[in-house]
Design a protein around this motif. Structure first.
Motif, PDB file in Angstrom:
ATOM      1  N   PHE A  46     -77.073  26.686  30.860  1.00 17.51           N
ATOM      2  CA  PHE A  46     -75.985  25.733  31.107  1.00 17.51           C
ATOM      3  C   PHE A  46     -74.734  26.459  31.599  1.00 17.51           C
ATOM      4  O   PHE A  46     -74.069  26.007  32.536  1.00 17.51           O
ATOM      5  CB  PHE A  46     -75.672  24.965  29.822  1.00 17.51           C
ATOM      6  CG  PHE A  46     -74.407  24.156  29.894  1.00 17.51           C
ATOM      7  CD1 PHE A  46     -74.331  23.014  30.676  1.00 17.51           C
ATOM      8  CD2 PHE A  46     -73.282  24.553  29.185  1.00 17.51           C
ATOM      9  CE1 PHE A  46     -73.152  22.274  30.748  1.00 17.51           C
ATOM     10  CE2 PHE A  46     -72.101  23.822  29.252  1.00 17.51           C
ATOM     11  CZ  PHE A  46     -72.033  22.676  30.036  1.00 17.51           C
ATOM     12  N   VAL A  47     -74.400  27.587  31.000  1.00 13.99           N
ATOM     13  CA  VAL A  47     -73.215  28.357  31.395  1.00 13.99           C
ATOM     14  C   VAL A  47     -73.306  28.755  32.867  1.00 13.99           C
ATOM     15  O   VAL A  47     -72.346  28.620  33.632  1.00 13.99           O
ATOM     16  CB  VAL A  47     -73.054  29.604  30.505  1.00 13.99           C
ATOM     17  CG1 VAL A  47     -71.993  30.546  31.061  1.00 13.99           C
ATOM     18  CG2 VAL A  47     -72.703  29.200  29.081  1.00 13.99           C
ATOM     19  N   GLY A  65     -69.168  35.144  22.854  1.00 14.91           N
ATOM     20  CA  GLY A  65     -69.417  34.708  24.222  1.00 14.91           C
ATOM     21  C   GLY A  65     -70.410  35.524  25.013  1.00 14.91           C
ATOM     22  O   GLY A  65     -71.121  34.998  25.881  1.00 14.91           O
ATOM     23  N   SER A  66     -70.509  36.836  24.743  1.00 13.21           N
ATOM     24  CA  SER A  66     -71.401  37.700  25.533  1.00 13.21           C
ATOM     25  C   SER A  66     -72.870  37.356  25.350  1.00 13.21           C
ATOM     26  O   SER A  66     -73.698  37.713  26.194  1.00 13.21           O
ATOM     27  CB  SER A  66     -71.169  39.167  25.166  1.00 13.21           C
ATOM     28  OG  SER A  66     -69.959  39.631  25.713  1.00 13.21           O
ATOM     29  N   TRP A  67     -73.214  36.682  24.253  1.00 11.33           N
ATOM     30  CA  TRP A  67     -74.614  36.277  24.072  1.00 11.33           C
ATOM     31  C   TRP A  67     -75.048  35.274  25.136  1.00 11.33           C
ATOM     32  O   TRP A  67     -76.236  35.181  25.456  1.00 11.33           O
ATOM     33  CB  TRP A  67     -74.804  35.656  22.692  1.00 11.33           C
ATOM     34  CG  TRP A  67     -74.768  36.634  21.562  1.00 11.33           C
ATOM     35  CD1 TRP A  67     -73.696  36.972  20.799  1.00 11.33           C
ATOM     36  CD2 TRP A  67     -75.864  37.426  21.070  1.00 11.33           C
ATOM     37  NE1 TRP A  67     -74.045  37.916  19.861  1.00 11.33           N
ATOM     38  CE2 TRP A  67     -75.372  38.208  20.003  1.00 11.33           C
ATOM     39  CE3 TRP A  67     -77.204  37.540  21.425  1.00 11.33           C
ATOM     40  CZ2 TRP A  67     -76.175  39.099  19.293  1.00 11.33           C
ATOM     41  CZ3 TRP A  67     -78.010  38.421  20.718  1.00 11.33           C
ATOM     42  CH2 TRP A  67     -77.502  39.184  19.661  1.00 11.33           C
ATOM     43  N   TYR A  68     -74.102  34.528  25.694  1.00 10.37           N
ATOM     44  CA  TYR A  68     -74.453  33.415  26.576  1.00 10.37           C
ATOM     45  C   TYR A  68     -74.263  33.730  28.061  1.00 10.37           C
ATOM     46  O   TYR A  68     -74.425  32.846  28.903  1.00 10.37           O
ATOM     47  CB  TYR A  68     -73.590  32.198  26.217  1.00 10.37           C
ATOM     48  CG  TYR A  68     -73.744  31.764  24.782  1.00 10.37           C
ATOM     49  CD1 TYR A  68     -74.828  30.988  24.384  1.00 10.37           C
ATOM     50  CD2 TYR A  68     -72.821  32.148  23.811  1.00 10.37           C
ATOM     51  CE1 TYR A  68     -74.981  30.599  23.068  1.00 10.37           C
ATOM     52  CE2 TYR A  68     -72.969  31.764  22.487  1.00 10.37           C
ATOM     53  CZ  TYR A  68     -74.049  30.994  22.118  1.00 10.37           C
ATOM     54  OH  TYR A  68     -74.203  30.620  20.810  1.00 10.37           O
ATOM     55  N   CYS A 222     -65.388  26.539  28.524  1.00 13.64           N
ATOM     56  CA  CYS A 222     -66.770  26.057  28.471  1.00 13.64           C
ATOM     57  C   CYS A 222     -67.375  26.244  27.083  1.00 13.64           C
ATOM     58  O   CYS A 222     -67.575  27.384  26.640  1.00 13.64           O
ATOM     59  CB  CYS A 222     -67.605  26.797  29.515  1.00 13.64           C
ATOM     60  SG  CYS A 222     -69.357  26.377  29.489  1.00 13.64           S
ATOM     61  N   THR A 223     -67.666  25.154  26.404  1.00 15.31           N
ATOM     62  CA  THR A 223     -68.398  25.188  25.136  1.00 15.31           C
ATOM     63  C   THR A 223     -69.888  25.125  25.449  1.00 15.31           C
ATOM     64  O   THR A 223     -70.382  24.129  25.983  1.00 15.31           O
ATOM     65  CB  THR A 223     -68.005  24.009  24.238  1.00 15.31           C
ATOM     66  OG1 THR A 223     -66.594  24.057  24.003  1.00 15.31           O
ATOM     67  CG2 THR A 223     -68.730  24.077  22.909  1.00 15.31           C
ATOM     68  N   THR A 224     -70.601  26.182  25.103  1.00 13.91           N
ATOM     69  CA  THR A 224     -71.973  26.321  25.585  1.00 13.91           C
ATOM     70  C   THR A 224     -72.967  25.408  24.881  1.00 13.91           C
ATOM     71  O   THR A 224     -73.881  24.884  25.502  1.00 13.91           O
ATOM     72  CB  THR A 224     -72.451  27.774  25.384  1.00 13.91           C
ATOM     73  OG1 THR A 224     -72.550  28.045  23.990  1.00 13.91           O
ATOM     74  CG2 THR A 224     -71.479  28.748  26.013  1.00 13.91           C
ATOM     75  N   VAL A 239     -80.708  25.535  17.785  1.00  8.00           N
ATOM     76  CA  VAL A 239     -79.653  25.939  16.858  1.00  8.00           C
ATOM     77  C   VAL A 239     -78.321  25.894  17.592  1.00  8.00           C
ATOM     78  O   VAL A 239     -78.104  26.651  18.546  1.00  8.00           O
ATOM     79  CB  VAL A 239     -79.900  27.364  16.310  1.00  8.00           C
ATOM     80  CG1 VAL A 239     -78.794  27.747  15.320  1.00  8.00           C
ATOM     81  CG2 VAL A 239     -81.267  27.455  15.653  1.00  8.00           C
ATOM     82  N   GLN A 240     -77.417  25.017  17.161  1.00  2.00           N
ATOM     83  CA  GLN A 240     -76.090  24.953  17.770  1.00  2.00           C
ATOM     84  C   GLN A 240     -75.289  26.195  17.386  1.00  2.00           C
ATOM     85  O   GLN A 240     -75.264  26.604  16.236  1.00  2.00           O
ATOM     86  CB  GLN A 240     -75.344  23.706  17.311  1.00  2.00           C
ATOM     87  CG  GLN A 240     -73.947  23.593  17.925  1.00  2.00           C
ATOM     88  CD  GLN A 240     -73.214  22.339  17.480  1.00  2.00           C
ATOM     89  OE1 GLN A 240     -73.820  21.425  16.932  1.00  2.00           O
ATOM     90  NE2 GLN A 240     -71.911  22.278  17.712  1.00  2.00           N
ATOM     91  N   GLY A 241     -74.621  26.787  18.370  1.00  2.00           N
ATOM     92  CA  GLY A 241     -73.817  27.978  18.106  1.00  2.00           C
ATOM     93  C   GLY A 241     -74.654  29.126  17.598  1.00  2.00           C
ATOM     94  O   GLY A 241     -74.236  29.871  16.704  1.00  2.00           O
TER      95      GLY A 241
END
Length: 650
Positions: A46-47, A65-68, A222-224, A239-241
């Motif tokens: 999505f990102v 953030g770096s995970w996404y 941007c909320t992923t 899993v959210q977040g």
């Protein structure tokens, strides 16, 4: 009488399995590392689609953030904390100015800042409030002539009109705090072509409808993660977040390591995952990212990780080294001799504590240096070395950054000065900043250990009442005397108790006839008056009176009720204890020793005293501001009261 029917009699009676244990087991399996990594992968898709749609670079809001963001698409990192956007805790961080984000925004006409939040929220506070506060403050400071850009924009889906108004009321104070840092604003202004405008993007919105503003640089927040209303087990293992608080679930796996071995990790089973992660960690595939950095505007002070000392091919050759670490670096010690200083520090918070006493070694070491390049390092290059560099530029750098031969007088180590010097560090290394524990050690060294005068920032001495060497608690108590402007926010979760704001004034008066001259302590009368405006439009006057008492035996401050006669104490309200472990030499914190019980209600009190040094360095420095927070819970009460007191002249 027969035994009551139990769950185990109906469900799986042969094994007598507890139903709650089954649910807990299902939840654990749903929150497995495998499901988290699969959820992160979905969110990352999505990102990337957002980046493709708006054609702006991706910035990770660390640590999550770096995970996404795939590494090849990540342009930079930012550090906006959700805690700076929490209710009644709204702040513009002077430690995390994030100036590196301005360079990206100016170059690409905007950016996308990526973050996520766990189940129960639609958007992290960092994106809904912290970054919008940052944008608004910078617009007012860097573009003062463009009043149309001074509006605060928060996420309406997450921020109520009342909360928005309360945040907006604090913006002028945040602007003053940034201006008082004394940093080169023209340099920041040169990075931008126009003001900033936050734009909010979530999984529930249409990314093709992200607005464009010709007169603004867009900061797309941007909320992923998609919002999960029920438990994860009902969301197809999503899993959210999933990337939040990775230290609690990742077993040491980092975002760079995940992206480097994404396919292998996603194809691994839950049973094999721990062993696979251990193998990847053993192979040493997590390089230290803290490189060599010059602390500007100096031309001689560098900071980095200690591994640079082992790099034989390094082009940097320092004239002197300060090494914050567990053991002496032998080759550097032999090569530099007296120009090598070992400050023996552990890692983590223990290292921050060690640093406070090790900083005493700075003066004899720096007295032998006059010119040349000084390299300060620690294990990571991200914490102890930054704190040590801060102490050095406070003591041995003039306003232009040139090295001075003698240390600066400790009497000049006031709150604004240290903040200005800290800004040198944070703007030179915007992706790094020393921990709170390290800053506390540095501030304590600069403002306490170096000064022989008893001030508000001196370490606690033995309680002596009204002796010539008062404790810091007594000095804080005495500095309350005077007139204060108060701003209070009441936030209630119950409709029966109104929310709103109070504006007024308060006095601490030692000359009030109702104040007794007690031999074994000191006492002042607190009186306030103001106007309470509720969120539903009502307005009425409020008055309040307390007695504040200092007890030299316990070295504590008590707050007492006052009877209707306005003279006599009517029992204890709260008893405050200074938290020495949470003081940084500038801010002194205190909490109630016990939760006060008023009938069936519980009151938890927290105080923050913002102290300062006197201009002459002698005697009492006083306070310009202090904060009081009460968390009240009871059968008919559930509210928070947060008050900011600002000293008025005279």
């Amino acid at each position: 009488m027969s035994r009551p029917l139990q769950t185990s009699d109906i469900i799986f009676p042969s094994q007598s399995t507890n139903f709650s244990e089954i649910l807990s087991s299902l939840k654990r399996s749903t929150l497995s590392i495998s499901n988290r990594l699969k959820s992160i992968t979905e969110d990352a898709t999505f990102v990337c689609s957002v980046a493709d749609a708006v054609r702006l670079p991706l910035i990770a809001n660390e640590r999550c953030g770096s995970w996404y963001i795939p590494p090849e698409r990540k342009t930079a990192s930012a550090y906006f904390k959700s805690t700076d956007g929490h209710m009644n805790e709204w702040a513009f961080s002077l430690r995390r100015l994030n100036t590196q984000v301005l360079d990206v925004i100016g170059q690409f006409d905007g950016c996308i800042i990526v973050d996520s939040t766990r189940r129960g929220k639609r958007m992290p506070d960092a994106l809904s409030k912290t970054v919008p506060i940052w944008c608004c403050v910078l617009n007012r400071v860097l573009f003062p002539e463009l009043e149309e850009s001074h509006t605060l924009f928060t996420a309406t889906m997450s921020v109520s009109a009342s909360e928005h108004a309360q945040i907006e009321a604090r913006i002028p104070r945040f602007v003053r705090q940034l201006q008082e840092l004394g940093i080169n604003l023209s340099t920041l202004r040169a990075s931008l072509h126009k003001p900033l405008r936050p734009v909010f993007v979530t999984r529930e919105g249409d990314i093709l409808q992200v607005p464009v503003f010709e007169e603004f640089h867009r900061v797309v927040l941007c909320t992923t993660s998609r919002t999960v209303l029920g438990g994860e087990m009902f969301e197809g293992s999503y899993v959210q977040g999933a990337g939040d608080d990775a230290e609690g679930w990742s077993r040491g796996l980092t975002a760079p390591l995940f992206w480097r071995h994404k396919a292998r990790l996603l194809n691994s089973t839950d049973e094999d995952m721990p062993e696979l992660i251990s193998q990847l960690l053993v192979n040493g595939e997590c390089p230290n990212e803290a490189g060599l950095v010059l602390v500007k505007p100096t031309t001689w002070l560098y900071v980095g990780a200690e591994q640079i000392l082992d790099n034989e091919n390094a082009t940097f050759d320092s004239d002197a080294v300060i090494h914050c670490g567990g053991t002496v670096h032998r080759s550097s010690s032999l090569r530099l001799k007296s120009r090598y200083l070992h400050m023996q520090c552990s890692t983590g918070k223990l290292g921050s504590r060690d640093l406070r006493k090790e900083l005493n070694k700075l003066q004899p070491f720096m007295s032998n240096l006059s010119t040349g390049r000084l390299f300060v390092c620690c294990q990571t290059g991200k914490d102890l070395s930054l704190g040590t560099a801060l102490a050095i530029i406070c003591l041995y750098a003039n306003a232009n950054g040139s090295m001075t031969s003698t240390p600066k007088s400790p009497h000049s180590m006031d709150k604004p000065f240290i903040r200005q010097r800290l800004a040198w560090v944070t703007t030179s290394m915007p992706t790094l900043n020393p921990s709170r524990a390290t800053l506390q050690s540095v501030n304590s060294y600069l403002m306490s250990s170096m000064s022989s005068s008893p001030t508000l920032d001196s370490p606690n001495l033995a309680p002596t009442g009204a002796s010539s060497h008062p404790t810091s608690t007594l000095l804080i108590f005495r500095s309350l005397v005077g007139t204060w402007q108060l701003e209070r926010t009441l936030s209630s979760k119950l409709t029966t108790h109104p929310s709103g704001t109070v504006e007024g004034s308060a006095t601490f008066n030692t000359h009030n006839e109702s104040v007794r001259d007690i031999k074994e302590g000191e006492e002042v009368m607190y009186e306030e008056s103001g106007s309470f405006k509720t969120n539903n439009g009502l307005e009425f006057s409020v008055r309040r009176r307390y007695l504040y008492r200092y007890d030299p035996k316990s070295d504590e401050i008590s707050v007492l009720f006052v009877k209707e006669d306005g003279k006599t104490d009517d029992g204890l309200f709260v008893q405050l204890q200074i938290l020495d472990g949470e003081n940084d030499g500038i801010t002194r914190k205190a909490r109630s020793k016990e939760t006060h019980v008023c009938a069936a209600d519980l009151y938890d009190a927290a105080y923050e005293f913002h102290t300062q040094k006197p201009s002459g360095g002698e005697g009492l420095g006083g306070m310009a501001e202090f904060h009081v927070r009460y968390d009240v819970r009871g059968p008919q009460k559930d509210y928070t009261s947060a008050t900011i007191y600002t000293r008025l002249p005279g």
